[in-house]
Scaffold this motif. Structure first.
Motif, PDB file in Angstrom:
ATOM      1  N   GLY A 197      53.036  13.319 -36.889  1.00  0.00           N
ATOM      2  CA  GLY A 197      53.083  12.012 -37.547  1.00  0.00           C
ATOM      3  C   GLY A 197      51.780  11.642 -38.223  1.00  0.00           C
ATOM      4  O   GLY A 197      51.686  10.601 -38.861  1.00  0.00           O
ATOM      5  N   GLY A 198      50.774  12.503 -38.093  1.00  0.00           N
ATOM      6  CA  GLY A 198      49.455  12.191 -38.653  1.00  0.00           C
ATOM      7  C   GLY A 198      49.446  12.140 -40.164  1.00  0.00           C
ATOM      8  O   GLY A 198      48.746  11.310 -40.768  1.00  0.00           O
ATOM      9  N   LEU A 199      50.209  13.017 -40.812  1.00  0.00           N
ATOM     10  CA  LEU A 199      50.249  13.010 -42.281  1.00  0.00           C
ATOM     11  C   LEU A 199      50.826  11.695 -42.790  1.00  0.00           C
ATOM     12  O   LEU A 199      50.270  11.071 -43.702  1.00  0.00           O
ATOM     13  N   LEU A 200      51.919  11.269 -42.202  1.00  0.00           N
ATOM     14  CA  LEU A 200      52.554  10.018 -42.613  1.00  0.00           C
ATOM     15  C   LEU A 200      51.617   8.836 -42.377  1.00  0.00           C
ATOM     16  O   LEU A 200      51.480   7.947 -43.232  1.00  0.00           O
ATOM     17  N   GLU A 201      50.947   8.821 -41.242  1.00  0.00           N
ATOM     18  CA  GLU A 201      49.991   7.745 -40.934  1.00  0.00           C
ATOM     19  C   GLU A 201      48.857   7.712 -41.963  1.00  0.00           C
ATOM     20  O   GLU A 201      48.458   6.640 -42.440  1.00  0.00           O
ATOM     21  N   HIS A 202      48.357   8.887 -42.310  1.00  0.00           N
ATOM     22  CA  HIS A 202      47.297   9.017 -43.305  1.00  0.00           C
ATOM     23  C   HIS A 202      47.763   8.497 -44.670  1.00  0.00           C
ATOM     24  O   HIS A 202      47.061   7.721 -45.337  1.00  0.00           O
ATOM     25  N   VAL A 203      48.945   8.889 -45.099  1.00  0.00           N
ATOM     26  CA  VAL A 203      49.444   8.527 -46.429  1.00  0.00           C
ATOM     27  C   VAL A 203      49.746   7.035 -46.520  1.00  0.00           C
ATOM     28  O   VAL A 203      49.410   6.378 -47.512  1.00  0.00           O
ATOM     29  N   VAL A 204      50.375   6.480 -45.500  1.00  0.00           N
ATOM     30  CA  VAL A 204      50.662   5.037 -45.511  1.00  0.00           C
ATOM     31  C   VAL A 204      49.357   4.243 -45.552  1.00  0.00           C
ATOM     32  O   VAL A 204      49.246   3.231 -46.260  1.00  0.00           O
ATOM     33  N   MET A 215      56.814   3.498 -40.362  1.00  0.00           N
ATOM     34  CA  MET A 215      55.869   4.013 -41.347  1.00  0.00           C
ATOM     35  C   MET A 215      56.611   4.613 -42.545  1.00  0.00           C
ATOM     36  O   MET A 215      56.200   4.427 -43.696  1.00  0.00           O
ATOM     37  N   TYR A 216      57.705   5.319 -42.276  1.00  0.00           N
ATOM     38  CA  TYR A 216      58.428   5.929 -43.392  1.00  0.00           C
ATOM     39  C   TYR A 216      59.120   4.872 -44.250  1.00  0.00           C
ATOM     40  O   TYR A 216      59.200   5.009 -45.476  1.00  0.00           O
ATOM     41  N   ALA A 217      59.597   3.809 -43.601  1.00  0.00           N
ATOM     42  CA  ALA A 217      60.177   2.691 -44.360  1.00  0.00           C
ATOM     43  C   ALA A 217      59.117   2.064 -45.266  1.00  0.00           C
ATOM     44  O   ALA A 217      59.401   1.703 -46.417  1.00  0.00           O
ATOM     45  N   GLN A 218      57.887   1.945 -44.767  1.00  0.00           N
ATOM     46  CA  GLN A 218      56.792   1.422 -45.582  1.00  0.00           C
ATOM     47  C   GLN A 218      56.474   2.369 -46.738  1.00  0.00           C
ATOM     48  O   GLN A 218      56.208   1.929 -47.866  1.00  0.00           O
TER      49      GLN A 218
END
Length: 336
Positions: free
Chosen positions: A160-167, A112-115
């Motif tokens: 990890g929810g913030l990253l999931e939300h933003v992606v 997710m962070y790579a995306q």
């Protein structure tokens, strides 16, 4: 190591296991007798626990955010499970596995962070790209961005929810900009990646998800504005007009004054982003409600975030289809 989770508890079940103390208080009955009330939890949810006698000594060693080992019995009170405590003690560090107590995104965080980095690099405006990359490439920010929840309870309330939300929002931004070519995708991607960066400081999540003191006093919109403006000031020549636009995108993303936005969205992209953010947040809340057992096969658990429960549509339509098939005449019995 935990053996039983809150979501698995059933009425009259005897429980001996570890939990995190979310709340603890001494209350009085109508007759003036004291009792202990605690809210205990793990990664699957929380349960109210009460102890009516002989808690005075045990409770002195236990505080909010402590881990405890409890013995008790599950009872139903007003159709909700409640734990009647028999005894408890503070847990020892070696008895606790943190992963048992904080829910985590099912998605791969590194992917997710790579995306997220790919979406940041896809911003064509060099000023905006430089701004976003300066923030998400900061090692201190990146480490927290990969771990932070998006909220305490409302939506994506897990590690990890913030990253999931933003992606997810970046994906929505690209789809919407393709459908409405008048929209500036660079602005949408910028606000998608930066709109909740203040939650890195607003929320704490070492044991339970909660608010920092600064988070309660200031809120994430104020906190992220400070973070972003600090980054802008480090970029020589950053256009003042573009700085104003970025500020507006951030402070208006909640959409309404009553939801915490200092200003209403007054730029086309700001309005669009508010609705994308609202949609992704609400659907995440619906997903959580539908994934939670309610005791009613046809309906989800009640969503406090949305103030309603939801029909399990697949089950409803399946039962409807089955009834329709029952009413179809048998061709062997009624030949043409």
């Amino acid at each position: 190591m935990k053996k039983l989770f809150v979501s698995d508890m059933t009425s009259e079940q005897l429980v001996t296991d570890f939990f995190l103390v979310h709340a603890k208080e001494i209350r009085n009955t109508k007759e003036g007798k004291q009792y202990l009330r605690m809210e205990l939890g793990d990664r699957s949810g929380t349960i109210e626990a009460r102890m009516w006698t002989k808690f005075e000594v045990m409770v002195q060693d236990v505080a909010r955010d402590d881990f405890v080992k409890v013995e008790g019995r599950v009872e139903l009170y007003r159709d909700k499970p409640q734990l009647a405590l028999l005894q408890f003690r503070k847990a020892r560090p070696e008895e606790i596995e943190l992963a048992d107590f904080l829910p985590h995104s099912k998605e791969d965080v590194e992917k997710m962070y790579a995306q997220l980095l790919d979406d940041a690099k896809a911003i064509r405006n060099t000023w905006l790209q430089q701004l976003v990359l300066s923030i998400v490439n900061d090692p201190a920010i990146a480490a927290r961005y990969k771990k932070a929840p998006a909220a305490k309870t409302m939506h994506h309330a897990y590690l990890g929810g913030l990253l999931e939300h933003v992606v997810g929002l970046c994906g929505l931004a690209k789809q919407v900009a393709e459908h409405y070519p008048e929209l500036d995708l660079d602005l949408l991607l910028t606000v998608a990646i930066l709109h909740d960066v203040g939650k890195l400081d607003e929320l704490c999540y070492a044991r339970a998800i909660g608010y920092t003191t600064e988070g309660q006093l200031l809120g994430h919109i104020v906190m992220e504005l400070e973070t972003v403006l600090h980054a802008v000031d480090k970029i020589p020549g950053f256009p003042s007009e573009l700085k104003t636009v970025v500020q507006h995108l951030l402070i208006s993303h909640h959409g309404q004054y009553e939801f915490g936005s200092p200003k209403l969205p007054m730029i086309r992209e700001a309005m669009v982003f508010h609705y994308l953010d609202d949609l992704d947040s609400k659907l995440a809340a619906v997903r959580t409600a539908l994934a939670t057992e309610s005791g009613d096969e046809g309906w989800s658990a009640y969503s406090g975030a949305l103030g309603r429960k939801f029909l399990r549509l697949d089950q409803f339509l399946k039962s409807t289809s089955a009834k329709a098939e029952e009413n179809v005449p048998n061709p062997k019995l009624f030949p043409r």
